[in-house]
Design a protein around this motif. Structure first.
Motif, PDB file in Angstrom:
ATOM      1  N   ASP B 283      37.954  53.993  41.377  1.00 31.91           N
ATOM      2  CA  ASP B 283      38.732  53.506  40.242  1.00 31.91           C
ATOM      3  C   ASP B 283      39.404  52.179  40.587  1.00 31.91           C
ATOM      4  O   ASP B 283      39.399  51.238  39.782  1.00 31.91           O
ATOM      5  N   ILE B 284      39.952  52.096  41.811  1.00 26.35           N
ATOM      6  CA  ILE B 284      40.604  50.850  42.237  1.00 26.35           C
ATOM      7  C   ILE B 284      39.578  49.720  42.285  1.00 26.35           C
ATOM      8  O   ILE B 284      39.814  48.614  41.769  1.00 26.35           O
ATOM      9  N   ALA B 285      38.401  50.013  42.879  1.00 28.30           N
ATOM     10  CA  ALA B 285      37.357  48.997  42.950  1.00 28.30           C
ATOM     11  C   ALA B 285      36.962  48.544  41.549  1.00 28.30           C
ATOM     12  O   ALA B 285      36.777  47.348  41.293  1.00 28.30           O
ATOM     13  N   SER B 286      36.878  49.514  40.639  1.00 28.99           N
ATOM     14  CA  SER B 286      36.481  49.176  39.271  1.00 28.99           C
ATOM     15  C   SER B 286      37.502  48.253  38.619  1.00 28.99           C
ATOM     16  O   SER B 286      37.150  47.275  37.960  1.00 28.99           O
ATOM     17  N   ARG B 287      38.805  48.572  38.824  1.00 31.66           N
ATOM     18  CA  ARG B 287      39.845  47.717  38.263  1.00 31.66           C
ATOM     19  C   ARG B 287      39.761  46.312  38.846  1.00 31.66           C
ATOM     20  O   ARG B 287      39.878  45.309  38.137  1.00 31.66           O
ATOM     21  N   ALA B 288      39.544  46.242  40.177  1.00 36.87           N
ATOM     22  CA  ALA B 288      39.488  44.939  40.828  1.00 36.87           C
ATOM     23  C   ALA B 288      38.329  44.123  40.270  1.00 36.87           C
ATOM     24  O   ALA B 288      38.481  42.933  39.949  1.00 36.87           O
ATOM     25  N   VAL B 289      37.168  44.766  40.132  1.00 35.52           N
ATOM     26  CA  VAL B 289      35.992  44.035  39.662  1.00 35.52           C
ATOM     27  C   VAL B 289      36.173  43.581  38.222  1.00 35.52           C
ATOM     28  O   VAL B 289      35.910  42.429  37.878  1.00 35.52           O
ATOM     29  N   THR B 290      36.670  44.491  37.350  1.00 36.86           N
ATOM     30  CA  THR B 290      36.805  44.091  35.947  1.00 36.86           C
ATOM     31  C   THR B 290      37.889  43.030  35.793  1.00 36.86           C
ATOM     32  O   THR B 290      37.767  42.147  34.943  1.00 36.86           O
ATOM     33  N   ALA B 291      38.938  43.081  36.630  1.00 31.36           N
ATOM     34  CA  ALA B 291      39.970  42.043  36.561  1.00 31.36           C
ATOM     35  C   ALA B 291      39.382  40.706  37.003  1.00 31.36           C
ATOM     36  O   ALA B 291      39.632  39.659  36.401  1.00 31.36           O
ATOM     37  N   ARG B 292      38.573  40.749  38.060  1.00 31.25           N
ATOM     38  CA  ARG B 292      37.921  39.540  38.564  1.00 31.25           C
ATOM     39  C   ARG B 292      36.992  38.952  37.510  1.00 31.25           C
ATOM     40  O   ARG B 292      36.812  37.745  37.419  1.00 31.25           O
TER      41      ARG B 292
END
Lengths: 289, 297
Positions: B283-292
Motif C-alpha cells: 500500500d505504501i509503495a502504491s501511494r508513493a508511485v501514484t504520488a510520483r
C-alpha cells in the motif's frame, strides 16, 4: 500406437485447434454467431491443451508420478465413482454447503446490524478488509481440536473464512445507493426497512454476489485444507493427502477433477443467479438489436 | 490548522478502529474464560478443592494447554520465541517466519512477473484473449491449494526440496489475480488517449510503455495486494506436507500434533502480522508511485 505417434498426434491436434482459433477469432460476426464462436474458442483451446498433455506425457514417457496423462485420470474417475461420491458428500455437501450458508448468512446479518451505526462501520470496514487478507486458513488445526474430526470442524473453518469477505462487501454495498435515490425514498416517507428492502439491498446486490463468488472458492479450499489436519477416513482433502503419500497421483487428479467441476458449477450457478437478480445493472443490460 | 486536521482524522478514522480492536480483545478474553472454565473446574474437582469465581478466572488465564489461550499468553509466547530466543535457533519464530517469507516473496515476484507477461500477451493478441482468458477465469474457481501437497511431493520425488516447490505454489496462486487485474488495467486508457498515441504514430511498444503501463498501475497494486496475501497462504499450506520441518505452516502442524495451542496461536498471529505488514508495504509503495505519477490524494 507407438510413443512417437502419440506425441506427434498430440502436437498435431494442438496445432490444429490453435490454428482454428486463430481464424475463428478473426471472423467478424454479430449476435448468436458471435456468442457461439466465443464459446467455441475456449473449448477448442481446452481440447488442444488436453491433446498436448496426453501427447507429451505418453509420447515422452513422463513418469505418471509427475503428471499422469488425462486418459489415465479419466479411467481412474470412472472406476472409482463410489469413493469420489462419498468424498464429495463428506466434503462438499456437508462441510462446504453448511459452512458457506452459515458464514455468508452471518456476515450478511452482521453487516445489516452494523450498518445502523456509522461508528461501528468506520471501525469494522478497515479491520474486516485486513482480516480478509490474513491467512485465516491457519485456524484449521484449532477448529479440528474444538469441533472434532468430522465435518463440523471443516464447516467451522469455512464459516470463519467466508464471514469477513461477506461482511466487508455487504457493508460497502449498502453505501452504493445514490444520494438522489435515497432522497427520493425520504420524500416518499419510506421507513428504514422499506428503504433497505426496496432500494439499498437491491443496490448492494452486485457487491453481495461478488462476495458470494469469492466465498464459493474459499469455502472449497477451506474444507479441503482443513481435512489435512485430521479427518475421518473419508473426504476430498483426506483422499488427496493419503493418495499423495501412496504416490497414487491419478487418484489425486481425479479428486481435483471433482473439485474443479464442483467449483466451476457453483460459480456458474452464482453467476446465473446474479444475472437474474441484478438484471438492471449496466454490466448485464444488453442493447436490444 | 494542520494539527486540527490531524486530530479530526485521528478521531474519525482511528478511534472506531481502535474501539473495534478493543472489542475483539474483550471478546477474546471472555471466550477464553468461557472455553477454559470446564477444564479449571474439572482439575479442581479432581484435587478436591472448591474454586471461587475469581480463582476460576485466574485459572483460565494461565493453563498450559488451554482450549483458547488468553491474548496475553499468546503475546508472552510470541515475545519469548521472537525476541528472547536467538533467530538462528529452530525454536525461534523469526527463523520460521524467515523461511516462510522467503518462499512467499520468491513466489510472489515470479507470479507477478508471469501475470504481467500474460496480461501483456492477452491485451495484444486476440487469439490469446479469446482462448486463454476464459480458462484463467475458470481456473480461479478450482481449489488450487488442494494440489499443494501433491506439488511438494512431486518435486521431492525428483530430488527438489526446500524453497523452490513452495515458491512454485505461491507463484501459481499469485499470478491469477495479477493477470486478471493487469488485463483490466492495460485496457483502462481512454480511446481518446489511445487515439492520441496513434496520431503520434507511436509503436505498440511505446504505447505500452508510455500509456498502458502507467494507466495500469492502480490495478497492478490492487491485485498485488491480493497476490501477496494469497502467496503467504500458499507458502504456509506448502509447508504442511513436508513433514513439519520448518516454516510457520510446519509450526502449525507440529502444534496441532502435540496439542500445543499456545504455539498454534502464536504461529497464527505471526502469520497474520506478516500478511498485514506485506499488504501495508505494498500500500505504501502504491501511494508513493501514484504520488510520483502526479495523482492527488
Amino acid at each position: 500406437m507407438s510413443a512417437t505417434a502419440i506425441l506427434w498426434t498430440g502436437l498435431l491436434v494442438w496445432a490444429l485447434t490453435f490454428a482454428a482459433n486463430m481464424s475463428l477469432s478473426r471472423i467478424e460476426a454479430k449476435g448468436g454467431v458471435r456468442r457461439s464462436i466465443n464459446l467455441l474458442i475456449p473449448i477448442l483451446f481446452g481440447i488442444g491443451l488436453l491433446a498436448l498433455w496426453e501427447g507429451l506425457t505418453r509420447g515422452l514417457g513422463v513418469p505418471t508420478v509427475i503428471l499422469p496423462p488425462p486418459s489415465m485420470i479419466w479411467d481412474q474417475i470412472t472406476s472409482s465413482v463410489p469413493i469420489l461420491w462419498a468424498d464429495f458428500k463428506q466434503t462438499y455437501l456437508k462441510a462446504v454447503l453448511a459452512g458457506y450458508a452459515m458464514g455468508c448468512g452471518a456476515g450478511f446479518v452482521v453487516a445489516i446490524l452494523v450498518d445502523r451505526s456509522p461508528f461501528l462501520r468506520a471501525g469494522l470496514l478497515p479491520v474486516g478488509n485486513l482480516v480478509s487478507a490474513l491467512p485465516i486458513i491457519g485456524i484449521a488445526p484449532i477448529m479440528v481440536m474444538w469441533f472434532g474430526f468430522d465435518w463440523p470442524s471443516k464447516a467451522a473453518v469455512v464459516v470463519v473464512m467466508t464471514f469477513f469477505p461477506m461482511l466487508v462487501n455487504t457493508l460497502a454495498g449498502l453505501t452504493a445507493a445514490g444520494r438522489m435515490e435515497r432522497d427520493l425514498m425520504a420524500t416518499y416517507a419510506a421507513s428504514y426497512w422499506q428503504t433497505l428492502f426496496s432500494l439499498r439491498l437491491p443496490a448492494a446486490m452486485p457487491f453481495i454476489f461478488n462476495a458470494l463468488k469469492i466465498n464459493s472458492t474459499l469455502a472449497l479450499i477451506g474444507a479441503i485444507v482443513a481435512e489435512f489436519f485430521g479427518t475421518p477416513i473419508v473426504g476430498m482433502g483426506f483422499r488427496i493427502s493419503t493418495e499423495v503419500g501412496r504416490m497414487n497421483v491419478d487418484m489425486v487428479w481425479a479428486e481435483i477433477f471433482v473439485a474443479a467441476i464442483a467449483g466451476s458449477l457453483s460459480y456458474g450457478l452464482l453467476a446465473l443467479a446474479e444475472r437474474a437478480v441484478t438484471f438492471w445493472h449496466p454490466s448485464n443490460r444488453r442493447a436490444r438489436a | 490548522m494542520r494539527l486540527g486536521a490531524f486530530v479530526t482524522l485521528l478521531r474519525v478514522r482511528a478511534l472506531p478502529v481502535i474501539a473495534v480492536l478493543l472489542g475483539i480483545l474483550v471478546l477474546w478474553y471472555l471466550g477464553a474464560v468461557w472455553l477454559n472454565a470446564a477444564f479449571a473446574y474439572d482439575a479442581a474437582a479432581r484435587s478436591g478443592t472448591e474454586l471461587s469465581f475469581s480463582e476460576m478466572i485466574a485459572q483460565t488465564m494461565s493453563q498450559k494447554r488451554p482450549v483458547l489461550p488468553a491474548p496475553h499468553q499468546v503475546a508472552a509466547e510470541m515475545w519469548k520465541t521472537i525476541v528472547e530466543i536467538a533467530p538462528t535457533s529452530k525454536r525461534s519464530l523469526l527463523y520460521h517466519s524467515g523461511i516462510t517469507l522467503s518462499s512467499t516473496l520468491l513466489g510472489f515476484v515470479l507470479g507477478t512477473a508471469l501475470g504481467i507477461a500474460l496480461a501483456i500477451g492477452i491485451v495484444h493478441s486476440r487469439v490469446l484473449d479469446r482462448s486463454l482468458m476464459p480458462w484463467i477465469i475458470t481456473s480461479q474457481t478450482i481449489p488450487i491449494l488442494a494440489i499443494a501437497p501433491m506439488i511438494i511431493v512431486i518435486f521431492a520425488s525428483q530430488g527438489i526440496t526446500g524453497l523452490l516447490p513452495k515458491a512454485f505454489i505461491s507463484m501459481y496462486l499469485s499470478f491469477f489475480p495479477v493477470a486478471v487485474g493487469m488485463v483490466k488495467g492495460l485496457r483502462s486508457p481512454d480511446a481518446m488517449h489511445l487515439d492520441l498515441m496513434r496520431t503520434y504514430s507511436s509503436s505498440k511498444l511505446q504505447t505500452l510503455l508510455k500509456l498502458r503501463l502507467p494507466a495500469a498501475m492502480p490495478f497492478l497494486f490492487a491485485s498485488m495486494k491480493v497476490g501477496v496475501a494469497i502467496s503467504l497462504v500458499g507458502a504456509i499450506i506448502g509447508e504442511l506436507p513436508t513433514g513439519a520441518v520448518a516454516g510457520l505452516g510446519a509450526r502449525l502442524l507440529a502444534g496441532s500434533y502435540y496439542g500445543q495451542t499456545v504455539q498454534i496461536w502464536s504461529a497464527l498471529m505471526t502469520a497474520a502480522i506478516l500478511a498485514a505488514v506485506l499488504v501495508i508495504l505494498i500500500d505504501i509503495a502504491s501511494r508513493a508511485v501514484t504520488a510520483r505519477m502526479g495523482a492527488r490524494p
